[in-house]
Scaffold this motif. Structure first.
Motif, PDB file in Angstrom:
ATOM      1  N   GLY A   1       5.062   5.550   0.786  1.00 52.13           N
ATOM      2  CA  GLY A   1       4.554   4.300   1.318  1.00 52.13           C
ATOM      3  C   GLY A   1       3.997   4.488   2.711  1.00 52.13           C
ATOM      4  O   GLY A   1       4.025   5.590   3.270  1.00 52.13           O
ATOM      5  N   THR A   2       3.498   3.408   3.310  1.00 52.54           N
ATOM      6  CA  THR A   2       2.914   3.511   4.646  1.00 52.54           C
ATOM      7  C   THR A   2       3.934   3.999   5.673  1.00 52.54           C
ATOM      8  O   THR A   2       3.577   4.724   6.609  1.00 52.54           O
ATOM      9  N   ALA A   3       5.214   3.632   5.500  1.00 49.63           N
ATOM     10  CA  ALA A   3       6.237   4.079   6.446  1.00 49.63           C
ATOM     11  C   ALA A   3       6.490   5.575   6.343  1.00 49.63           C
ATOM     12  O   ALA A   3       7.068   6.177   7.254  1.00 49.63           O
ATOM     13  N   ASP A   4       6.065   6.198   5.220  1.00 49.15           N
ATOM     14  CA  ASP A   4       6.264   7.636   5.023  1.00 49.15           C
ATOM     15  C   ASP A   4       5.041   8.455   5.409  1.00 49.15           C
ATOM     16  O   ASP A   4       5.021   9.665   5.199  1.00 49.15           O
ATOM     17  N   ASP A   5       4.011   7.802   5.950  1.00 50.25           N
ATOM     18  CA  ASP A   5       2.802   8.510   6.372  1.00 50.25           C
ATOM     19  C   ASP A   5       3.175   9.437   7.520  1.00 50.25           C
ATOM     20  O   ASP A   5       3.544   8.993   8.612  1.00 50.25           O
TER      21      ASP A   5
ATOM     22  N   PRO B   1      -4.883   6.477   5.206  1.00 52.27           N
ATOM     23  CA  PRO B   1      -3.781   7.429   5.365  1.00 52.27           C
ATOM     24  C   PRO B   1      -4.060   8.455   6.459  1.00 52.27           C
ATOM     25  O   PRO B   1      -5.176   8.952   6.599  1.00 52.27           O
ATOM     26  N   GLU B   2      -3.012   8.709   7.250  1.00 47.09           N
ATOM     27  CA  GLU B   2      -3.057   9.687   8.341  1.00 47.09           C
ATOM     28  C   GLU B   2      -4.035   9.297   9.445  1.00 47.09           C
ATOM     29  O   GLU B   2      -4.319  10.079  10.334  1.00 47.09           O
ATOM     30  N   ARG B   3      -4.544   8.053   9.408  1.00 49.80           N
ATOM     31  CA  ARG B   3      -5.475   7.584  10.435  1.00 49.80           C
ATOM     32  C   ARG B   3      -4.971   6.302  11.094  1.00 49.80           C
ATOM     33  O   ARG B   3      -4.650   6.298  12.269  1.00 49.80           O
ATOM     34  N   ARG B   4      -4.911   5.198  10.343  1.00 49.09           N
ATOM     35  CA  ARG B   4      -4.505   3.926  10.948  1.00 49.09           C
ATOM     36  C   ARG B   4      -4.014   2.944   9.898  1.00 49.09           C
ATOM     37  O   ARG B   4      -4.395   3.020   8.720  1.00 49.09           O
ATOM     38  N   LEU B   5      -3.185   2.031  10.371  1.00 47.09           N
ATOM     39  CA  LEU B   5      -2.690   0.920   9.575  1.00 47.09           C
ATOM     40  C   LEU B   5      -2.977  -0.348  10.358  1.00 47.09           C
ATOM     41  O   LEU B   5      -2.581  -0.469  11.524  1.00 47.09           O
ATOM     42  N   VAL B   6      -3.683  -1.312   9.745  1.00 48.30           N
ATOM     43  CA  VAL B   6      -4.038  -2.565  10.403  1.00 48.30           C
ATOM     44  C   VAL B   6      -3.278  -3.691   9.717  1.00 48.30           C
ATOM     45  O   VAL B   6      -3.362  -3.840   8.484  1.00 48.30           O
ATOM     46  N   LEU B   7      -2.550  -4.473  10.502  1.00 49.71           N
ATOM     47  CA  LEU B   7      -1.698  -5.532   9.976  1.00 49.71           C
ATOM     48  C   LEU B   7      -2.109  -6.884  10.545  1.00 49.71           C
ATOM     49  O   LEU B   7      -2.606  -6.970  11.674  1.00 49.71           O
ATOM     50  N   LEU B   8      -1.849  -7.925   9.774  1.00 52.33           N
ATOM     51  CA  LEU B   8      -1.892  -9.290  10.271  1.00 52.33           C
ATOM     52  C   LEU B   8      -0.456  -9.771  10.321  1.00 52.33           C
ATOM     53  O   LEU B   8       0.215  -9.854   9.286  1.00 52.33           O
TER      54      LEU B   8
ATOM     55  N   TYR C   1       0.827  -1.207   0.000  1.00 55.15           N
ATOM     56  CA  TYR C   1       0.000   0.000   0.000  1.00 55.15           C
ATOM     57  C   TYR C   1       0.861   1.256   0.000  1.00 55.15           C
ATOM     58  O   TYR C   1       1.982   1.262   0.523  1.00 55.15           O
ATOM     59  N   GLY C   2       0.313   2.301  -0.579  1.00 50.44           N
ATOM     60  CA  GLY C   2       0.953   3.603  -0.560  1.00 50.44           C
ATOM     61  C   GLY C   2      -0.103   4.687  -0.552  1.00 50.44           C
ATOM     62  O   GLY C   2      -1.313   4.412  -0.474  1.00 50.44           O
ATOM     63  N   TRP C   3       0.337   5.925  -0.628  1.00 55.28           N
ATOM     64  CA  TRP C   3      -0.593   7.048  -0.617  1.00 55.28           C
ATOM     65  C   TRP C   3      -0.126   8.119  -1.602  1.00 55.28           C
ATOM     66  O   TRP C   3       1.049   8.183  -1.986  1.00 55.28           O
TER      67      TRP C   3
END
Length: 431
Positions: A113-117, A156-163, A69-71
């Motif tokens: 990417g998600t790490a750059d959010d 983006p800018e809210r949450r990331l949900v992982l398994l 995922y990215g933004w």
């Protein structure tokens, strides 16, 4: 209600044509144009739009055989995007600035990417440096995320949900931009368990929660939306009755949560009014032809909900729906209490009914909900719950009205028509 032919045929193009403050908007609302801009195939999965101010989208792509995922972000103030790129570079990030049209200097798009959010970065960094081992997980290779993890949801800018994988069992991990709410604190959840509400054990400690990190062991075979067997809805209704039966005075919620959970009726009603106004404003911006019906629904719901909100308050889930009920065999677990607060029991019942209706839009019915709602209510009443059907319908209309913008945010190809259905059904329930 009717929108113009162009608004239904190509609602994204119609929207972009009205918002000249965001010249980059057409590139972020079109999968093909965004893919061409990025040089790889992507699909937009979620958008957050502030008219004449910003458009932020999440997109999904395939990398190394799995989803990533990215933004992408465009602003009416390009200078802010340039500053974020500079900040990202200073901390080793990979935010890029793209210029879709070299002839327009003010048309900038930032991607990462998600790490750059930027809103999640601090808490994701804390997770990597301090939280992974606390949760019994392992470090991944150069990803900043736990080993063997996959993204379940990304806003983006809210949450990331992982398994994520662990030595014992898979773990569902959430990284949020803000610290955990009172409804996520261990002492509050313990109070719910003491009253028989079926929950999942939480893995994170107080420091995890303070940094927006929460986790639990993956459980069950899915949520209630995935099962045609409505008997589990009956069990969920019993669980909801136990939640609503918890006193909200004395040695209960007063001990279980801080003062922000115990907002007075005035504060709660102000939030309802503000939400109605915000939804009406967004509906009007997305499809101007819907402004008048949206105003009618706002006014009618404001009257109906505020008229009966001063009595019979219970502890409510705050975002109850079939996907908040996990199913495992004959058992269920209720999840996600971050919006728990004192409110009306019908708010939870109506919310559940409204969400069920979104997957049954062609079924004619006098009251809100479908077969799962009917079974939920049977279990609820059997366990001592009490409610007003008129109030359930009103709260279902409230959820349908607020969710009328979700087809746009979730990038439904027919989002203008989806909005129309939500608004029409909300009006039917309160007419």
């Amino acid at each position: 209600m009717n929108a113009s032919h162009s608004e239904f045929k190509n609602p994204d193009r119609s929207l972009a044509g009205r918002d000249d403050a965001l010249p980059g908007l057409p590139y972020l609302l079109d999968d093909a144009r965004l893919s061409s801009l990025l040089g790889e195939t992507v699909r937009v999965t979620r958008v957050r739009y502030k008219p004449r101010t910003s458009l932020l989208v999440a997109f999904r792509r395939i990398r190394n055989g799995s989803f990533d995922y990215g933004w992408a972000h465009t602003l009416s103030s390009p200078a802010k995007l340039l500053r974020r790129e500079s900040t990202s570079r200073s901390r080793g990030g990979n935010v890029r600035i793209l210029r879709p049209d070299p002839r327009q200097d003010d048309m900038l798009v930032a991607v990462g990417g998600t790490a750059d959010d930027w809103a999640l970065h601090k808490n994701l960094l804390w997770l990597y440096e301090h939280g992974i081992e606390r949760l019994g997980l392992h470090y991944g290779p150069d990803t900043g995320l736990p080993a063997g993890s996959s993204v379940l949801r990304y806003k983006p800018e809210r949450r990331l949900v992982l398994l994520a994988s662990s030595t014992a069992a898979p773990v569902v991990l959430k990284a949020a931009a803000k610290p955990a709410s009172p409804g996520q604190q261990a002492h509050f959840l313990d109070r719910l368990r003491l009253h028989g509400v079926p929950l999942l054990p939480q893995l994170g400690d107080t420091e995890c929660l303070a940094n927006g990190i929460s986790a639990c062991v993956a459980w069950g075979r899915g949520d209630l939306t995935e099962f045609d067997d409505d008997s589990r809805a009956f069990t969920a209704g019993e669980a909801l009755a136990r939640l609503h039966g918890i006193p909200i005075t004395g040695r209960t919620v007063a001990e279980a949560a801080d003062s922000s959970l115990q907002d007075g009726a005035g504060s709660w009603l102000a939030q309802v009014t503000a939400q109605l106004k915000a939804t009406r404003s967004m509906v009007s911006s997305l499809v101007p032809a819907y402004e008048e019906p949206a105003r009618c629904i706002e006014a009618e719901l404001g009257f109906l909900l505020l008229e009966g909100a001063g009595s019979g308050r219970v502890l409510v889930h705050g975002d109850f729906s079939p996907d908040q009920v996990l199913v495992g065999g004959s058992e269920v677990r209720l999840i996600d209490f971050d919006r728990a607060r004192p409110g009306m029991a019908e708010a939870d019942l109506g919310s559940f009914a409204a969400v069920e209706e979104t997957v049954l839009p062609g079924w004619e019915r006098a009251h809100a909900g479908g077969p799962k709602t009917a079974r939920l209510i049977e279990g609820y009443v059997g366990a001592g719950g009490r409610f007003s059907q008129t109030a359930v319908d009103a709260w279902a209309a409230f959820r349908l009205f607020n969710n009328s913008v979700e087809p746009f945010r979730n990038r439904s190809p027919e989002w203008a028509a989806g909005m129309s259905w939500h608004l029409n059904r909300a009006m039917e329930l309160i007419s």
